[in-house]
Design a protein around this motif. Sequence first.
Motif, short mmCIF file in Angstrom:
data_model
loop_
_atom_site.label_atom_id
_atom_site.label_comp_id
_atom_site.label_asym_id
_atom_site.label_seq_id
_atom_site.Cartn_x
_atom_site.Cartn_y
_atom_site.Cartn_z
N UNK A 90 1.11 -1.18 0.18
CA UNK A 90 0.04 -0.02 0.00
C UNK A 90 0.79 1.39 -0.13
N UNK A 91 0.69 2.08 -1.08
CA UNK A 91 1.54 3.53 -1.17
C UNK A 91 0.73 4.40 -0.10
N UNK A 92 1.83 5.26 0.44
CA UNK A 92 1.20 6.40 1.31
C UNK A 92 2.18 7.25 1.93
N UNK A 93 1.69 7.95 2.92
CA UNK A 93 2.75 9.06 3.45
C UNK A 93 3.22 8.44 5.12
N UNK A 119 7.35 -2.17 12.26
CA UNK A 119 8.33 -2.82 11.27
C UNK A 119 9.58 -3.23 12.25
N UNK A 120 9.91 -4.59 12.43
CA UNK A 120 10.63 -5.26 13.43
C UNK A 120 12.04 -4.53 13.56
N UNK A 121 12.73 -4.30 12.40
CA UNK A 121 14.05 -3.80 12.76
C UNK A 121 14.06 -2.51 12.38
N UNK A 122 12.85 -1.81 11.92
CA UNK A 122 13.00 -0.35 11.62
C UNK A 122 13.40 -0.09 10.16
N UNK A 123 13.30 1.19 10.06
CA UNK A 123 13.52 1.41 8.42
C UNK A 123 13.86 3.17 8.11
N UNK A 124 14.87 3.20 7.67
CA UNK A 124 15.26 4.97 7.62
C UNK A 124 14.08 5.38 6.41
N UNK A 144 8.05 12.42 0.90
CA UNK A 144 8.05 11.45 -0.09
C UNK A 144 7.09 10.19 0.31
N UNK A 145 6.25 9.89 -0.64
CA UNK A 145 5.42 8.79 -0.75
C UNK A 145 6.44 7.36 -0.68
N UNK A 146 5.97 6.37 -0.06
CA UNK A 146 6.57 5.26 0.08
C UNK A 146 5.44 4.04 -0.18
N UNK A 147 5.86 2.89 -0.16
CA UNK A 147 5.37 1.66 -0.28
C UNK A 147 5.53 0.81 0.66
N UNK A 148 4.33 0.53 1.49
CA UNK A 148 4.63 -0.49 2.58
C UNK A 148 4.08 -2.05 2.48
N UNK A 149 4.73 -2.98 2.31
CA UNK A 149 4.56 -4.22 2.30
C UNK A 149 4.32 -5.08 3.68
N UNK A 161 8.49 -4.62 4.60
CA UNK A 161 9.28 -3.95 3.65
C UNK A 161 8.70 -2.57 3.39
N UNK A 162 9.71 -1.66 3.19
CA UNK A 162 9.33 -0.38 2.73
C UNK A 162 10.27 0.14 1.81
N UNK A 163 9.37 0.61 0.70
CA UNK A 163 10.41 1.19 -0.46
C UNK A 163 9.66 2.60 -0.93
N UNK A 164 10.37 3.39 -1.73
CA UNK A 164 9.97 4.57 -2.51
C UNK A 164 9.00 4.17 -3.21
N UNK A 165 7.87 5.21 -3.23
CA UNK A 165 6.59 4.86 -4.14
C UNK A 165 7.18 5.14 -5.64
N UNK A 166 6.83 4.18 -6.39
CA UNK A 166 7.04 4.12 -7.91
C UNK A 166 5.76 4.21 -8.67
#
Length: 159
Positions: free
Chosen positions: A72-75, A114-119, A125-130, A153-158
Amino acid sequence: MRFLTLILFTLLSFLGYAAAPKEIFWEDLIPKGHVQISNQDAASHDGADQNWVQPDLNAPVVKSLDGQSVSLPGFVVPLEGDSEIITEFLLVPYFGACIHVPPPPPNQIVHVKIKNGVPIDSLYDAITVTGIIKVETWKGELAQTGYTMQAVGVAPFQL
C-alpha cells in the motif's frame, strides 16, 4: 530424480506465487457502497488546530483484507524511532494527514510496525509498505486507525 525436481520446482513456484503481496490502494480500504465523510467537512478553519476532530470514527472496514499480504502506498507519520530509523508509524493517504490537517477516518489510516525499523529520508516523499494487514483498531494521540500492519518492507513509491 527428474520427477522429484519437477515437484519441488512446482511447489516452490506455488509458494512464491501465494506469498506475492496484493497491491491495494486507499479506496480498497473502504467497503463498496459506503459514502465516506470528507475531511473537508470535518476540518476546522478557525485556527483552532488543537481541536481537530477525526471524522467518522465508526467508518466501516473491509474485513476480507484481514490477514492478507499487501502493498500500500502512502505517507509516513512517525510514532516511534529516532532521527535515523523508525519502527512504528501511521501510513496515511496524503501528506500532512494527522499533522497539518485533521486525520482522515480510521479506515484511511494504517498503524504500521516494522521489526528492525526503516530509514525514512523525507516525510514529504510517498512510500510503499508491504506486509500483513489486519482489520483491527489502534488508538493513539494523533488518531484512531481501522487497520494495523506488520511490515516486512518499505520502499520509495514508484509510479
